[in-house]
Scaffold this active site. Sequence first.
Site, mmCIF file in Angstrom:
data_model
loop_
_atom_site.group_PDB
_atom_site.id
_atom_site.type_symbol
_atom_site.label_atom_id
_atom_site.label_comp_id
_atom_site.label_asym_id
_atom_site.label_seq_id
_atom_site.Cartn_x
_atom_site.Cartn_y
_atom_site.Cartn_z
ATOM 1 C CG ASN A 7 -1.851 1.119 1.325
ATOM 2 O OD1 ASN A 7 -1.451 2.254 1.091
ATOM 3 N ND2 ASN A 7 -3.091 0.858 1.662
ATOM 4 C CG HIS A 10 1.281 5.350 4.931
ATOM 5 N ND1 HIS A 10 0.557 6.117 5.811
ATOM 6 C CD2 HIS A 10 0.745 4.113 4.974
ATOM 7 C CE1 HIS A 10 -0.371 5.364 6.365
ATOM 8 N NE2 HIS A 10 -0.284 4.152 5.877
ATOM 9 N NE ARG A 18 7.523 21.304 3.235
ATOM 10 C CZ ARG A 18 8.817 21.344 3.551
ATOM 11 N NH1 ARG A 18 9.311 20.493 4.422
ATOM 12 N NH2 ARG A 18 9.606 22.240 3.030
ATOM 13 C CG HIS A 43 -8.167 4.316 0.594
ATOM 14 N ND1 HIS A 43 -8.391 4.209 1.939
ATOM 15 C CD2 HIS A 43 -9.350 4.719 0.069
ATOM 16 C CE1 HIS A 43 -9.644 4.510 2.216
ATOM 17 N NE2 HIS A 43 -10.250 4.843 1.098
ATOM 18 N NE ARG A 45 -8.411 7.648 4.146
ATOM 19 C CZ ARG A 45 -9.327 7.328 5.043
ATOM 20 N NH1 ARG A 45 -10.434 8.040 5.135
ATOM 21 N NH2 ARG A 45 -9.139 6.323 5.851
ATOM 22 N NE ARG A 49 -7.588 11.548 5.391
ATOM 23 C CZ ARG A 49 -8.006 10.821 6.430
ATOM 24 N NH1 ARG A 49 -7.164 10.006 7.033
ATOM 25 N NH2 ARG A 49 -9.229 10.913 6.884
ATOM 26 C CD GLU A 70 -7.484 0.271 0.948
ATOM 27 O OE1 GLU A 70 -7.943 1.139 1.705
ATOM 28 O OE2 GLU A 70 -6.379 -0.250 1.102
ATOM 29 C CB THR A 101 -9.668 1.963 6.818
ATOM 30 O OG1 THR A 101 -9.258 2.755 5.696
ATOM 31 C CG2 THR A 101 -11.062 1.431 6.579
ATOM 32 C CD GLU A 151 -7.378 -5.886 2.794
ATOM 33 O OE1 GLU A 151 -7.465 -5.734 1.553
ATOM 34 O OE2 GLU A 151 -6.671 -5.164 3.519
ATOM 35 C CG HIS A 195 -5.647 -1.496 9.727
ATOM 36 N ND1 HIS A 195 -5.961 -0.329 9.078
ATOM 37 C CD2 HIS A 195 -5.347 -1.147 10.976
ATOM 38 C CE1 HIS A 195 -5.867 0.676 9.912
ATOM 39 N NE2 HIS A 195 -5.483 0.213 11.072
ATOM 40 N N GLY A 196 -2.348 -2.713 10.073
ATOM 41 C CA GLY A 196 -1.553 -2.838 11.299
ATOM 42 C C GLY A 196 -0.512 -3.944 11.265
ATOM 43 C CG HIS A 218 2.107 3.089 9.188
ATOM 44 N ND1 HIS A 218 2.631 2.790 10.416
ATOM 45 C CD2 HIS A 218 2.169 4.438 9.067
ATOM 46 C CE1 HIS A 218 2.982 3.899 11.026
ATOM 47 N NE2 HIS A 218 2.710 4.921 10.223
#
Length: 255
Positions: A7, A10, A18, A43, A45, A49, A70, A101, A151, A195-196, A218
Amino acid sequence: MIRLGVNIDHVATVRQARGESYPDPVQAAVFAELGGADNITAHLREDRRHVQDRDIELLKQTIKIPLNFEMACTPEMVAFAIKIRPHAVTLVPEKRQERTTEGGLDLKSAFQGLKAAVDTLQSRGILVSLFVEPTEEAVEISAKTGAKAVEFHTGKFCHAIDAAGSTLDKLNVLSSLVKASKAAASASLQSHFGHGLHYGNANWLQMVPFAEEANIGHAIVGRAIFCGLEQAVREMKSLLNDPKNFPVPGERYQK
Ligand code: PXP
């Protein structure tokens, strides 16, 4: 083999912080591919963002591996997916205020809309996965939408396994994912996870029967700061697949 979806959201987050043109998530995707990523996840969004429309367009044109797009289940996003034609769409819940999420889809209240989106996208050859909590009930409802994959949101699992002390405790935590994955297999749904997940817990997926794909962002982008993205991806793939990283030597797979 467990496929690794990298993913790259990030990378876009750092760029947007910036308002510059770098770092480029498309360039990141290329390095991830060189490191052995099996697909790229991004993703878009609704509030844009991090990832932007143009990133998705360029990703689709640039990468050779499949794109997992996503998105929230909205008419705008469904129309965008039809235009882009990614390999797969993962439908996720979206809240403006959340940092990321934070949970799976509310399948009961969103059922009609999800089913319609699944029909529309899959009739155009796009595989649809639903981001859900790892429960048998979620699998049962997901199957009724006609989606080809689920998922499982691993956020709670990751916190619990990180906190568990003994191997036995960790195996107990794992049992919820094992159950959900078995239910998915019985319903002919692919089991994806995300996730995580990080370098201290992703290898536990090796013990989940029917685990087909992990989508991780991440931790990989964070590690890439120190060792580069290719190497960070290589290490994560090894955690997911190399028998030397099997978490409990001697323990049998719980098929
Ligand atoms: N899969 C889905 C559906 C997600 O929403 C996210 C978070 O953006 C991820 C995987 C990756 O999570 P993480 O960045 O914690 O690895």
